[in-house]
Each structure stands twice: as structure tokens, then as C-alpha cells.
Motif scaffolding. Structure first.
Motif, PDB file in Angstrom:
ATOM      1  N   LEU A 163       0.827  -1.212   0.000  1.00  0.00           N
ATOM      2  CA  LEU A 163       0.000   0.000   0.000  1.00  0.00           C
ATOM      3  C   LEU A 163       0.858   1.257   0.000  1.00  0.00           C
ATOM      4  CD1 LEU A 163      -2.793  -1.065   2.542  1.00  0.00           C
ATOM      5  CD2 LEU A 163      -3.038  -0.764   0.070  1.00  0.00           C
ATOM      6  N   ARG A 164       1.965   1.219   0.711  1.00  0.00           N
ATOM      7  CA  ARG A 164       2.862   2.377   0.716  1.00  0.00           C
ATOM      8  C   ARG A 164       3.500   2.594  -0.646  1.00  0.00           C
ATOM      9  NH1 ARG A 164       5.894   1.053   6.464  1.00  0.00           N
ATOM     10  NH2 ARG A 164       4.297   1.942   7.858  1.00  0.00           N
ATOM     11  N   MET A 165       3.902   1.503  -1.284  1.00  0.00           N
ATOM     12  CA  MET A 165       4.518   1.633  -2.608  1.00  0.00           C
ATOM     13  C   MET A 165       3.527   2.129  -3.640  1.00  0.00           C
ATOM     14  SD  MET A 165       6.865  -1.817  -2.634  1.00  0.00           S
ATOM     15  CE  MET A 165       7.473  -1.454  -4.278  1.00  0.00           C
ATOM     16  N   GLN A 166       2.236   1.842  -3.442  1.00  0.00           N
ATOM     17  CA  GLN A 166       1.218   2.328  -4.369  1.00  0.00           C
ATOM     18  C   GLN A 166       0.835   3.778  -4.110  1.00  0.00           C
ATOM     19  OE1 GLN A 166      -2.088  -0.344  -4.077  1.00  0.00           O
ATOM     20  NE2 GLN A 166      -0.975  -2.087  -4.925  1.00  0.00           N
ATOM     21  N   GLY A 167       1.399   4.365  -3.049  1.00  0.00           N
ATOM     22  CA  GLY A 167       1.123   5.766  -2.764  1.00  0.00           C
ATOM     23  C   GLY A 167      -0.155   6.008  -1.996  1.00  0.00           C
ATOM     24  N   GLU A 168      -0.659   4.985  -1.274  1.00  0.00           N
ATOM     25  CA  GLU A 168      -1.866   5.178  -0.484  1.00  0.00           C
ATOM     26  C   GLU A 168      -1.589   6.112   0.691  1.00  0.00           C
ATOM     27  OE1 GLU A 168      -4.772   4.289  -1.172  1.00  0.00           O
ATOM     28  OE2 GLU A 168      -4.480   2.826  -2.772  1.00  0.00           O
ATOM     29  N   THR A 169      -2.602   6.826   1.121  1.00  0.00           N
ATOM     30  CA  THR A 169      -2.454   7.764   2.222  1.00  0.00           C
ATOM     31  C   THR A 169      -2.264   7.015   3.538  1.00  0.00           C
ATOM     32  OG1 THR A 169      -4.848   7.850   2.583  1.00  0.00           O
ATOM     33  CG2 THR A 169      -3.891   9.443   1.039  1.00  0.00           C
ATOM     34  N   TRP A 170      -1.692   7.716   4.519  1.00  0.00           N
ATOM     35  CA  TRP A 170      -1.492   7.098   5.830  1.00  0.00           C
ATOM     36  C   TRP A 170      -2.828   6.733   6.459  1.00  0.00           C
ATOM     37  CZ3 TRP A 170      -2.962   7.901  10.870  1.00  0.00           C
ATOM     38  CH2 TRP A 170      -2.232   7.221  11.844  1.00  0.00           C
ATOM     39  N   TRP A 171      -3.837   7.562   6.261  1.00  0.00           N
ATOM     40  CA  TRP A 171      -5.148   7.298   6.861  1.00  0.00           C
ATOM     41  C   TRP A 171      -5.737   5.989   6.328  1.00  0.00           C
ATOM     42  CZ3 TRP A 171      -8.048   9.059  10.757  1.00  0.00           C
ATOM     43  CH2 TRP A 171      -9.401   8.725  10.775  1.00  0.00           C
ATOM     44  N   ARG A 172      -5.644   5.787   5.014  1.00  0.00           N
ATOM     45  CA  ARG A 172      -6.232   4.576   4.442  1.00  0.00           C
ATOM     46  C   ARG A 172      -5.429   3.342   4.852  1.00  0.00           C
ATOM     47  NH1 ARG A 172      -8.143   3.646  -1.839  1.00  0.00           N
ATOM     48  NH2 ARG A 172      -8.969   1.541  -1.522  1.00  0.00           N
ATOM     49  N   THR A 173      -4.111   3.476   4.931  1.00  0.00           N
ATOM     50  CA  THR A 173      -3.300   2.330   5.349  1.00  0.00           C
ATOM     51  C   THR A 173      -3.526   2.002   6.818  1.00  0.00           C
ATOM     52  OG1 THR A 173      -1.623   2.958   3.721  1.00  0.00           O
ATOM     53  CG2 THR A 173      -0.955   1.433   5.468  1.00  0.00           C
TER      54      THR A 173
END
Length: 312
Positions: free
Chosen positions: A167-177
Motif C-alpha cells: 500500500l505504501r509503494m502504491q502511494g496510499e495515504t497514511w489514513w487509508r493504510t
């Protein structure tokens, strides 16, 4: 299905029976309390008051109807405020890769955790005069460190999964992760902790009100009723027994209800699991089960082959 894997409804039903009466009295009691009547003599039985009168001559049953709502609402508000602060702090401690940030979050909480909760509330109450809102804030504050200690381990395992890194590599926000994935994976553990936490908060709120913190000396509150009427315990016991039993039933029923609900949820997949049975082979048109042709991989016998070969 064996009886060992089938959870009986007895425990869940018992928890509902225990918690229903005090919860209904706390939430709906003020609607049926009516107007206060003329005061009678202190600590009397009868005289139009089936539960007697309290230390100032008020009807005990009316005070019981009015006294549950402050306890329940204060406990629920304190629990919600504690988790509103503990969940973000626990997620930061589990998801951060910076050691200094984790130390900055966790070490002050460890200091606050070392102070006894009731002692901290009494020390603050000696300086300030908290009302119901102030008591809810104080109880929430002393429960934040323990709630963070429950949130962080519950989310740390999910935070270490490869899905979080993806999820981090896909650029997801901290809130969603943090909330969408890590937080959801820890819901069952947090629900179990919430049941225990709410029970402790109810006990702490009732004890603080019993000691005169967050409630007026003559307030319609179950804990205040126990404190103010204990001097007439042997003259008029209902003024003490009724609120004390309701507080005990509320705390015990809350703990049993959360425990029974989580147990039922954990055993639900086992109850719905179907037994896998072998599928029979399709029958032939003649009604007999076809027998597959046997493949003889046994090496030929030398004697039998020599006799059957006319060239030898």
C-alpha cells in the motif's frame, strides 16, 4: 456437530438478563420518574414509598430511576474519549519507522500509567472541582495509556504484513493504510479490550462519585446514593442495596456480554462449516458402477512368455 463445538445460548442470554434491567433503568428511568412529592422523614419504610425514603426524606425509587443515567453516560463518554485518543496514538506507534517518534509517544504514557488512576483523579479533584464533564475527561485521561498499550500490539502484527508495504509503494495515504487496513484487522482484539475497559471505567466512575468527585452531595446518582445512605443501612437497607446491586449488575453484565458476543463470533465459522463427503462415481446406463480398466504394469513372467512364443 458435536456438542463440544456448539456454543449454547445460555451465557449470552444470562448476560442480556443481567444487563437489561440496569440499562433500561438508566436510560429510560428519568421518563417515568415523575414529579418529586413531599418529603417524608429520613430512612422510613412505607408511607406511600414502597422502597422507603433516603437520608433527606426523598423517595428512594424515584432516586433510583434518576440516578442511573449519569453513571452510564459518563462511563460511555469516558470510554469513547479514551479510544478516540488511544487509537491514533497506537497506530502511530505501530506504523512509524522512526524510533524517536515512538519513544515520544509511548514514554509519557508509561509515566501516566505508573500513577494509580483513582489517586490521580483525587489529586486533580483536590485542586479543581470537576463536574460530570470533568469527571469523564479525567477518567478518559487515566485510561488512555492502558488503551494505547492494547491498541499498539493489536495493530503491530498487521502493520508488519507485506500488504502494508504494498500500500505504501502504491502511494496510499497514511489514513487509508492505518485505519482502512491495519485498524480493521485489529477490530476483534479492540472489541474484547473495550468490554474490559468499559467495565473498569464504570467501576472508576462509580467509585469517584462515591467519594464525591464529579457529583453533588445530594445528586440523584447511584454511587452517591450508596455513599449518602450508608449511615442508615440497618434502618432502611433499600436505599443502599438497590443502587449497589444495579451498579454490580451493570458492570458484571457488560463484561459478560462482550465476552459472550466475542465467543459466539469466534465459533460461528465452526458452526457453519459443512462436512465434506466423497462424491459417488456416476452410475452407468445399466445401473452398475463402471469399473475403470486396470493397467497391468507388472513385468512379464519369463516362463509364461517362452511357452506362448512359437518361435522359441
Amino acid at each position: 456437530m458435536s456438542p463440544r463445538t456448539a456454543p449454547g445460548p445460555g451465557r449470552f442470554t444470562l448476560a442480556l438478563l443481567i444487563i437489561t434491567v440496569p440499562l433500561l433503568l438508566a436510560l429510560l428511568g428519568p421518563l417515568f420518574a415523575g414529579e418529586p412529592g413531599p418529603r417524608a422523614a429520613s430512612f422510613t419504610l412505607g408511607g406511600g414509598h414502597w422502597a422507603g425514603t433516603d437520608f433527606v426524606g426523598r423517595d428512594v425509587w424515584r432516586q433510583v430511576l434518576l440516578g442511573g443515567r449519569p453513571v452510564v453516560l459518563t462511563a460511555l463518554a469516558a470510554t469513547a474519549l479514551a479510544y478516540a485518543a488511544a487509537i491514533p496514538l497506537g497506530l502511530i506507534g505501530a506504523l512509524t519507522h522512526r524510533g524517536w517518534l515512538e519513544e515520544l509517544v509511548m514514554r509519557p504514557l508509561d509515566v501516566l500509567l505508573a500513577v494509580p488512576s483513582l489517586l490521580f483523579i483525587l489529586l486533580v479533584a483536590a485542586v479543581l472541582t470537576p463536574g460530570a464533564v470533568g469527571l469523564a475527561l479525567l477518567v478518559a485521561l487515566v485510561n488512555i495509556p492502558a488503551a494505547v498499550r492494547a491498541v499498539r500490539p493489536a495493530t503491530a502484527e498487521a502493520a508488519a504484513r507485506p500488504a502494508v508495504e504494498a500500500l505504501r509503494m502504491q502511494g496510499e495515504t497514511w489514513w487509508r493504510t492505518a485505519v482502512g487496513y491495519v485498524g480493521r484487522s485489529a477490530l476483534r482484539t479492540l472489541a474484547a479490550d473495550a468490554g474490559v475497559r468499559l467495565t473498569g471505567v464504570l467501576y472508576l466512575v462509580a467509585t469517584a462519585a462515591f467519594l464525591g468527585v464529579g457529583a453533588e452531595p445530594d445528586a440523584a446518582d447511584w454511587a452517591v446514593m450508596v455513599d449518602r445512605n450508608r449511615t442508615g443501612m440497618f434502618v432502611q437497607p433499600w436505599a443502599v442495596l438497590l443502587p449497589a446491586v444495579l451498579i454490580m449488575a451493570l458492570t458484571m453484565g457488560t463484561n459478560l456480554l462482550f465476552d459472550a458476543a466475542l465467543t459466539r463470533r469466534e465459533r460461528a465459522p465452526k458452526r457453519n462449516r459443512r462436512e465434506v463427503r466423497p462424491v459417488p462415481a456416476p452410475a452407468s446406463p445399466t445401473g452398475r458402477t463402471p469399473v475403470p480398466p486396470a493397467t497391468d504394469r507388472t513385468p512379464p513372467t519369463p516362463g509364461r512368455d517362452e511357452k506362448s512364443n512359437p518361435c522359441i
